[in-house]
Write an enzyme that holds these catalytic residues in place. Structure first.
Site, PDB file in Angstrom:
ATOM      1  N   LEU A   6       0.888  -1.167   0.000  1.00 52.37           N
ATOM      2  CA  LEU A   6       0.000   0.000   0.000  1.00 52.37           C
ATOM      3  C   LEU A   6       0.925   1.215   0.000  1.00 52.37           C
ATOM      4  O   LEU A   6       1.916   1.234   0.727  1.00 52.37           O
ATOM      5  CB  LEU A   6      -0.894   0.042   1.238  1.00 52.37           C
ATOM      6  CG  LEU A   6      -2.012  -0.989   1.334  1.00 52.37           C
ATOM      7  CD1 LEU A   6      -2.731  -0.852   2.671  1.00 52.37           C
ATOM      8  CD2 LEU A   6      -2.998  -0.839   0.196  1.00 52.37           C
ATOM      9  N   ASP A   7       0.623   2.202  -0.788  1.00 55.41           N
ATOM     10  CA  ASP A   7       1.456   3.398  -0.848  1.00 55.41           C
ATOM     11  C   ASP A   7       1.472   4.112   0.502  1.00 55.41           C
ATOM     12  O   ASP A   7       0.537   3.991   1.301  1.00 55.41           O
ATOM     13  CB  ASP A   7       0.935   4.361  -1.911  1.00 55.41           C
ATOM     14  CG  ASP A   7       1.144   3.843  -3.323  1.00 55.41           C
ATOM     15  OD1 ASP A   7       2.027   2.974  -3.511  1.00 55.41           O
ATOM     16  OD2 ASP A   7       0.429   4.299  -4.230  1.00 55.41           O
ATOM     17  N   LYS A   8       2.512   4.904   0.720  1.00 58.25           N
ATOM     18  CA  LYS A   8       2.683   5.632   1.970  1.00 58.25           C
ATOM     19  C   LYS A   8       1.456   6.474   2.310  1.00 58.25           C
ATOM     20  O   LYS A   8       1.012   6.494   3.456  1.00 58.25           O
ATOM     21  CB  LYS A   8       3.921   6.530   1.881  1.00 58.25           C
ATOM     22  CG  LYS A   8       4.181   7.354   3.115  1.00 58.25           C
ATOM     23  CD  LYS A   8       5.437   8.194   2.970  1.00 58.25           C
ATOM     24  CE  LYS A   8       5.692   9.009   4.222  1.00 58.25           C
ATOM     25  NZ  LYS A   8       6.936   9.789   4.116  1.00 58.25           N
TER      26      LYS A   8
END
Length: 155
Positions: free
Chosen positions: A126-128
């Protein structure tokens, strides 16, 4: 020498016949170990095979350039070794150190060849900046099964 050049910043940059390449070795600043850190985790489910968390926006999933600590992996190393009622699993030892070699040979979708050491049990990314559910395997068998299910879009 008069030749124009382009700095390539992506692994996937295409080169053509006749292109002149200059390669510079950049020192590897990766840590030698994952540091267990007592950071907040929102655990939605856990058993002896996996832990499922609600990842907060702003938190990086695993150590990488520019984010070597303060990640979900750092938080899980602490939680699994010190607090988990279901045990630490195969990737995290009781002292908080990571034994990621347990995951070697398991094909994890979307890892781009990243070392398992930096992402022990991480099944997907999952992206930051994304808040969402993150599935983390605690055993080699769970990592293989969950990775296969994600790759087949069954999850």
């Amino acid at each position: 020498d008069g030749n124009a050049f382009t700095i390539m910043k992506r692994k996937a940059t295409k080169v053509s016949a006749g292109d002149i390449l200059r390669i510079e070795h950049v020192a590897d600043d990766r840590p030698e170990e994952i540091i267990a850190q007592d950071l907040p985790l929102d655990i939605l489910f856990e058993d002896e095979h996996m832990v499922i968390i609600n990842k907060a926006a702003g938190m990086v999933v695993h150590p990488a350039a520019g984010n070597w600590d303060g990640t979900v992996v750092n938080a899980l190393a602490h939680y699994l070794s010190k607090e988990s009622p279901f045990g630490s699993g195969e990737f995290v030892q009781q002292d908080g150190t990571v034994a990621a070699e347990q995951g070697e040979g398991v094909d994890v979708e979307g890892t781009d060849g990243e070392t398992v050491f930096l992402r022990p049990g991480i099944v997907h990314r999952l992206d930051k900046g994304t808040t969402g559910v993150l599935v983390v395997a605690k055993t080699r068998a769970a990592l293989a099964a969950l990775s296969e299910a994600f790759a087949a879009r069954n999850v």
